[in-house]
Design a protein around this motif. Structure first.
Motif: not given
Length: 453
Positions: A26, A28-31, A80-81, A83-84, A166, A199, A229
């Motif tokens: 999670f 690693n998902q941060r912008s 979670w890996d 492509t968003l 995050s 997401r 999400y």
């Protein structure tokens, strides 16, 4: 039907750690933050410190006492890996469907980021409202909240720290001394759920109510789309002496959503804080609300209603921590459980020796509409003081045949009689909402839930 009621905490050994990569998935998902962000320095410092601290925590499992009824492994099962894709556009028409006429000020956040063009802020004396990412107010707000954002008690939990590590934006409401917000303030948090990778968003809210101020805050979590999400919001509220805060929290996420929310509140002497938490959405949802009473003659009200069906799980964990004498609290949490849904309630009230003359009441009431429904409830009092009046209790029941028969004897058919009883069960909570238009919206949700079950 499975029902379990426990009055105290069962002792358990330390739970084994889950690989920290489960949380890093999670993280690693941060912008990334833009260097042009108005609060770049503040958020960069907070995010960095919290990211380092995250390594001290494990992903919660049912072996952890606080999570033993709430299995979170379905969250890890998502890809979670992947492509968003870009978020679908959110239009004014989408927002208008959830507008509250009483709330002239509305802050709209889409996937945790402020959208000024969809928002409406009406100025009032002594009330500052804005977002940290806003070019006009972000920098000044960042300085104003320096000793508040991320400083509240009760933020030492894995998902809360994940949020602090995050989040890229935050709603800020600041009331000066004796300021009165003339209308409710509405924070609408929208998640766009496309059919790509799931997401993850981290909504953040900070409210500071200075002495003798008054405000009504509405937090509203909704979705556009039906895909899975994860929403991980955190709200910090400071209620200074003699301040009066009404807080409404509505969680109506999509049925495939995961929602783990935290509300942390500190109260000064003679202050009043009421939280009305309504939960109807989410595949798995949890609300952790913690109140820290930091003065004499403090009053706290916690009202909650969860309506779940199918395979939903709704978990409410609350803490009211007294510190001073002559204070009070009242808590009423209700759940309506249909299908194979699972409701969890764990309410703690802590009364130390210093908190003499405490008056605390806590009640959890659960209504099962299906023999496959499940409720795990644990009202919990920890009292050290000896001159107090504290009560707690829990009930789990189905519709009573004699009540249905009574209504039938008055010319109402059985189905309608059952619907009226379910509605009356929920109405006790909804009638306490201080925003009439929102109350009407939620009444319609109750009616739709009853018809579907």
């Amino acid at each position: 039907m499975t029902v379990q009621t426990t009055s105290d905490v069962e002792g358990r050994g330390a739970s084994p750690k889950v690989a920290i990569t489960d949380l890093n998935v999670f993280l690693n998902q941060r912008s990334p933050l833009s260097s042009e962000h108005p609060a770049y320095d503040k958020l960069t410092a907070l995010r960095g410190t919290s990211a380092e601290r995250l390594s001290e925590f494990s992903f919660p499992t049912t072996r952890d006492e606080e999570w033993r009824f709430t299995k979170m492994s379905p969250l890890l099962a998502l890809n979670w890996d992947g492509t968003l894709t870009d978020a679908p556009s959110v239009t004014q028409a989408d927002v208008d469907a959830y507008c509250l006429p009483e709330a002239e000020t509305r802050l709209v956040f889409v996937n945790g980021v402020y959208r000024a063009e969809l928002s409406s802020i009406v100025a009032s004396d002594g009330v500052t409202i804005g977002a940290l990412s806003d070019a006009e107010t972000g920098a000044s707000l960042s300085v104003k909240i320096d000793s508040y954002l991320g400083c509240q008690q009760g933020l030492e939990q894995a998902f809360t720290i994940l949020n602090t590590a995050s989040f890229e934006d935050a709603a800020v409401i600041w009331l000066d001394k004796k300021a009165i917000a003339p209308h409710p303030i509405h924070i609408l948090s929208i998640t766009t759920a496309a059919d790509s990778a799931p997401r993850l968003s981290h909504p953040r809210v900070l409210m500071v109510a200075e002495p003798h101020s008054e405000v009504t805050l509405v937090e509203d979590f909704i979705t556009l789309g039906k895909a899975a999400y994860f929403t991980n919001p955190v709200t910090e509220i400071y209620v200074k002496e003699n301040a009066h805060v009404n807080h409404i929290r509505v969680q109506r996420d999509g049925k495939s959503a995961f929602h783990i929310g935290k509300t942390a509140v500190s109260q000064g002497q003679n202050s009043y804080y009421a939280c009305h938490a309504i939960s109807v959405g989410g595949r798995i949802s949890r609300h952790n609300v913690e109140i820290f009473q930091g003065g004499v003659q403090t009053e706290t009200i916690l009202n909650g209603l969860s309506m779940i069906t199918g395979r939903q799980l709704a978990d409410t964990h609350s803490l009211i921590a007294y510190e001073y004498p002559n204070s009070s609290s009242r808590q009423l949490h209700k759940t309506i459980v249909g299908g194979s849904a699972h409701a969890v309630f764990n309410g703690k009230v802590y009364v130390p020796q210093a908190a003499q003359l405490t008056d605390a009441g806590q009640l959890n009431r659960n209504l099962l509409l299906s023999p496959k429904g499940r409720v795990d409830t644990k009202p919990q009092l920890e009292i050290v003081a000896d001159d107090v009046r504290c009560t707690h209790g829990a009930t789990v029941s189905q519709l009573k045949a004699d009540e249905v028969f009574y209504l039938q004897s008055r010319g109402i058919d059985a189905a309608r009689a059952q619907n009226l009883l379910v509605y009356a069960f929920a109405a006790e909570i909804l009638e306490e909402l201080p925003v009439e238009s929102l109350k009407e919206q939620l009444i319609k949700s109750v009616e739709g839930f009853i018809q579907a079950n």
